[in-house]
Design an enzyme around this catalytic site. Structure first.
Site, mmCIF file in Angstrom:
data_model
loop_
_atom_site.group_PDB
_atom_site.id
_atom_site.type_symbol
_atom_site.label_atom_id
_atom_site.label_comp_id
_atom_site.label_asym_id
_atom_site.label_seq_id
_atom_site.Cartn_x
_atom_site.Cartn_y
_atom_site.Cartn_z
ATOM 1 N N SER A 7 0.819 -1.210 0.000
ATOM 2 C CA SER A 7 0.000 0.000 0.000
ATOM 3 C C SER A 7 0.857 1.266 0.000
ATOM 4 O O SER A 7 1.578 1.552 0.960
ATOM 5 C CB SER A 7 -0.936 0.004 1.210
ATOM 6 O OG SER A 7 -1.633 1.220 1.246
ATOM 7 N N HIS A 32 -1.144 -1.292 -4.326
ATOM 8 C CA HIS A 32 -2.415 -0.857 -3.747
ATOM 9 C C HIS A 32 -2.430 0.662 -3.566
ATOM 10 O O HIS A 32 -1.539 1.227 -2.936
ATOM 11 C CB HIS A 32 -2.590 -1.557 -2.394
ATOM 12 C CG HIS A 32 -3.940 -1.406 -1.781
ATOM 13 N ND1 HIS A 32 -5.033 -2.162 -2.160
ATOM 14 C CD2 HIS A 32 -4.382 -0.581 -0.800
ATOM 15 C CE1 HIS A 32 -6.079 -1.824 -1.430
ATOM 16 N NE2 HIS A 32 -5.718 -0.858 -0.599
ATOM 17 N N ASP A 34 -4.756 3.782 -2.213
ATOM 18 C CA ASP A 34 -5.926 4.151 -1.415
ATOM 19 C C ASP A 34 -6.356 5.574 -1.719
ATOM 20 O O ASP A 34 -5.603 6.512 -1.474
ATOM 21 C CB ASP A 34 -5.568 4.071 0.077
ATOM 22 C CG ASP A 34 -5.359 2.645 0.548
ATOM 23 O OD1 ASP A 34 -6.312 1.849 0.441
ATOM 24 O OD2 ASP A 34 -4.254 2.334 1.012
ATOM 25 N N MET A 36 -8.987 8.466 -0.764
ATOM 26 C CA MET A 36 -9.924 8.842 0.312
ATOM 27 C C MET A 36 -10.444 10.253 0.079
ATOM 28 O O MET A 36 -9.681 11.124 -0.345
ATOM 29 C CB MET A 36 -9.206 8.806 1.658
ATOM 30 C CG MET A 36 -8.550 7.483 1.966
ATOM 31 S SD MET A 36 -7.669 7.590 3.534
ATOM 32 C CE MET A 36 -6.885 5.975 3.560
ATOM 33 N N HIS A 65 -8.232 1.356 -4.448
ATOM 34 C CA HIS A 65 -9.231 1.152 -3.386
ATOM 35 C C HIS A 65 -9.892 2.503 -3.128
ATOM 36 O O HIS A 65 -9.288 3.391 -2.547
ATOM 37 C CB HIS A 65 -8.507 0.604 -2.146
ATOM 38 C CG HIS A 65 -9.375 0.426 -0.952
ATOM 39 N ND1 HIS A 65 -8.865 0.209 0.314
ATOM 40 C CD2 HIS A 65 -10.733 0.425 -0.800
ATOM 41 C CE1 HIS A 65 -9.846 0.080 1.167
ATOM 42 N NE2 HIS A 65 -10.994 0.220 0.533
ATOM 43 N N MET A 67 -12.145 4.850 -1.307
ATOM 44 C CA MET A 67 -12.901 5.131 -0.079
ATOM 45 C C MET A 67 -13.553 6.487 -0.261
ATOM 46 O O MET A 67 -13.216 7.474 0.392
ATOM 47 C CB MET A 67 -11.949 5.093 1.127
ATOM 48 C CG MET A 67 -11.570 3.660 1.491
ATOM 49 S SD MET A 67 -10.099 3.569 2.506
ATOM 50 C CE MET A 67 -8.851 3.545 1.229
ATOM 51 N N MET A 136 -12.066 -5.582 4.633
ATOM 52 C CA MET A 136 -11.325 -4.640 5.479
ATOM 53 C C MET A 136 -11.120 -5.263 6.867
ATOM 54 O O MET A 136 -12.076 -5.660 7.527
ATOM 55 C CB MET A 136 -12.102 -3.326 5.629
ATOM 56 C CG MET A 136 -12.104 -2.442 4.389
ATOM 57 S SD MET A 136 -10.473 -2.087 3.693
ATOM 58 C CE MET A 136 -9.641 -1.256 5.048
ATOM 59 N N GLY A 141 -9.545 4.196 6.392
ATOM 60 C CA GLY A 141 -9.225 5.611 6.595
ATOM 61 C C GLY A 141 -7.779 5.876 6.972
ATOM 62 O O GLY A 141 -7.247 6.924 6.653
ATOM 63 N N PHE A 142 -7.164 4.918 7.644
ATOM 64 C CA PHE A 142 -5.803 5.154 8.128
ATOM 65 C C PHE A 142 -4.958 3.879 8.046
ATOM 66 O O PHE A 142 -5.473 2.780 8.277
ATOM 67 C CB PHE A 142 -5.833 5.626 9.595
ATOM 68 C CG PHE A 142 -6.609 6.897 9.775
ATOM 69 C CD1 PHE A 142 -5.988 8.135 9.624
ATOM 70 C CD2 PHE A 142 -7.966 6.859 10.053
ATOM 71 C CE1 PHE A 142 -6.714 9.315 9.765
ATOM 72 C CE2 PHE A 142 -8.710 8.034 10.189
ATOM 73 C CZ PHE A 142 -8.073 9.262 10.046
ATOM 74 N N GLY A 143 -3.665 4.083 7.789
ATOM 75 C CA GLY A 143 -2.729 2.970 7.865
ATOM 76 C C GLY A 143 -2.280 2.789 9.310
ATOM 77 O O GLY A 143 -2.594 3.611 10.182
ATOM 78 N N ASP A 174 -7.192 -6.307 3.816
ATOM 79 C CA ASP A 174 -6.524 -4.998 3.909
ATOM 80 C C ASP A 174 -6.627 -4.419 5.315
ATOM 81 O O ASP A 174 -7.724 -4.151 5.792
ATOM 82 C CB ASP A 174 -7.197 -4.065 2.891
ATOM 83 C CG ASP A 174 -6.570 -2.694 2.797
ATOM 84 O OD1 ASP A 174 -5.506 -2.463 3.400
ATOM 85 O OD2 ASP A 174 -7.153 -1.839 2.091
ATOM 86 N N GLY A 175 -5.457 -4.216 5.929
ATOM 87 C CA GLY A 175 -5.395 -3.507 7.204
ATOM 88 C C GLY A 175 -4.766 -4.313 8.321
ATOM 89 O O GLY A 175 -5.236 -5.404 8.654
ATOM 90 N N GLY A 176 -3.671 -3.803 8.858
ATOM 91 C CA GLY A 176 -3.059 -4.424 10.041
ATOM 92 C C GLY A 176 -2.306 -5.714 9.792
ATOM 93 O O GLY A 176 -2.027 -6.460 10.729
ATOM 94 N N GLY A 196 0.831 -2.125 4.284
ATOM 95 C CA GLY A 196 1.405 -0.791 4.121
ATOM 96 C C GLY A 196 2.558 -0.545 5.070
ATOM 97 O O GLY A 196 3.729 -0.645 4.697
ATOM 98 N N SER A 197 2.223 -0.259 6.332
ATOM 99 C CA SER A 197 3.268 0.154 7.280
ATOM 100 C C SER A 197 4.291 -0.938 7.560
ATOM 101 O O SER A 197 5.451 -0.643 7.809
ATOM 102 C CB SER A 197 2.634 0.638 8.583
ATOM 103 O OG SER A 197 1.672 -0.267 9.033
HETATM 104 C C1 DX5 Z 1 -6.751 1.772 5.171
HETATM 105 C C2 DX5 Z 1 -6.223 1.400 3.825
HETATM 106 C C3 DX5 Z 1 -5.103 0.418 3.818
HETATM 107 C C4 DX5 Z 1 -3.852 0.851 4.548
HETATM 108 C C5 DX5 Z 1 -3.240 -0.372 5.142
HETATM 109 O O1 DX5 Z 1 -7.945 2.469 5.014
HETATM 110 O O2 DX5 Z 1 -7.254 0.829 3.034
HETATM 111 O O3 DX5 Z 1 -4.789 0.010 2.503
HETATM 112 O O4 DX5 Z 1 -2.916 1.495 3.729
HETATM 113 O O5 DX5 Z 1 -2.191 0.010 5.945
HETATM 114 P P1 DX5 Z 1 -1.566 -0.955 7.058
HETATM 115 O O6 DX5 Z 1 -1.023 -2.166 6.371
HETATM 116 O O7 DX5 Z 1 -0.514 -0.099 7.672
HETATM 117 O O8 DX5 Z 1 -2.669 -1.309 8.026
HETATM 118 ZN ZN ZN Z 2 -6.737 -0.042 1.072
#
Ligand code: DX5
Ligand code: ZN
Length: 218
Positions: A7, A32, A34, A36, A65, A67, A136, A141-143, A174-176, A196-197
């Site tokens: 991401s 990926h 995102d 928003m 993606h 949002m 999800m 909304g946030f990484g 997607d996420g965490g 992502g992170s």
């Molecule tokens: C959150 C995004 C994700 C985000 C994932 O709304 O859809 O794609 O970038 O980031 P991580 O892997 O850090 O949770």
């Molecule tokens: Zn995403």
């Protein structure tokens, strides 16, 4: 084979292409992105100009993606900047069928995503018409948020439905996601993992990606 979709949201935008260059000699095929709008989710990321510039320097499958509320308004624009796969949210579309059909008409792959509180069964009727479901595993909304285990139950129900009905739909999560929970998630039967992170937050991005693929192959 499971695939990773790193991401871009977690990149350092002051040296974005340097971060992306580290993906080039790895097994990564997807990227990926995102998008928003500050309304569907309480955050704003980046827009079409950024995607267009990234497209010019990179050959990945662009996994967008959205949002955003009423994403049908931006499908033409996404086609123009080079999206390959367009994932919209179930909760964001007034006319979901029309949105799906319009993405197909523009010759892009279609994904459907859902927030953690939305029941997975609500998507079943659309599976035969789409290419992918994006589950999800955090509130969008946030990484950098923590993985929600409740998403695994959705993956389980989805995997069963797809296999029984032979819809061939891909499952993306997607996420965490981190190397520490990756194996567990993969064992539930996902096809694509977004991270992502845990990828771009590392000093050595390439060797972190390689660790993901080692787990996929194990
Ligand atoms: C959150 C995004 C994700 C985000 C994932 O709304 O859809 O794609 O970038 O980031 P991580 O892997 O850090 O949770
Ligand atoms: Zn995403």
């Amino acid at each position: 084979m499971v695939e990773l979709s790193p991401s871009v949201l977690a990149c350092n935008f002051s040296h974005l292409q340097e971060d992306l260059n580290q993906l080039k000699n790895t097994d990564v095929k997807y990227l990926h992105l995102d998008i928003m709008d500050g309304i569907f989710v309480p955050n704003i990321s980046f827009g079409f100009g950024v995607i267009k510039d990234i497209r010019q320097a990179n050959n990945f499958i662009f996994d967008t993606h959205l949002m955003i509320e009423e994403p049908i308004r931006y499908i033409d624009k996404l086609k123009e900047v080079g999206a390959d796969l367009v994932t919209v949210h179930y909760e964001a579309c007034k006319d979901l069928k029309a949105t799906i059909n319009y993405i197909k008409e523009k010759k892009m792959k279609v994904g459907l995503s859902l927030k953690p509180k939305t029941d997975i069964e609500k998507l079943f009727t659309y599976l035969k018409d789409i290419d992918l479901v994006l589950v999800m595993s955090v509130e969008p909304g946030f990484g950098g948020q923590s993985f929600m285990d409740s998403s695994l139950d959705k993956v389980k129900k989805l995997r069963r439905y797809i296999d029984e009905n032979k819809t061939n739909t891909l499952i993306e999560i997607d996420g965490g996601i981190k190397t520490s929970n990756l194996k567990k998630v993969v064992d539930y039967g996902v096809d694509i993992v977004v991270s992502g992170s845990d990828i771009f937050g590392k000093d050595d991005i390439k060797s972190q990606v390689d660790k993901y693929y080692e787990i996929f192959k194990s």
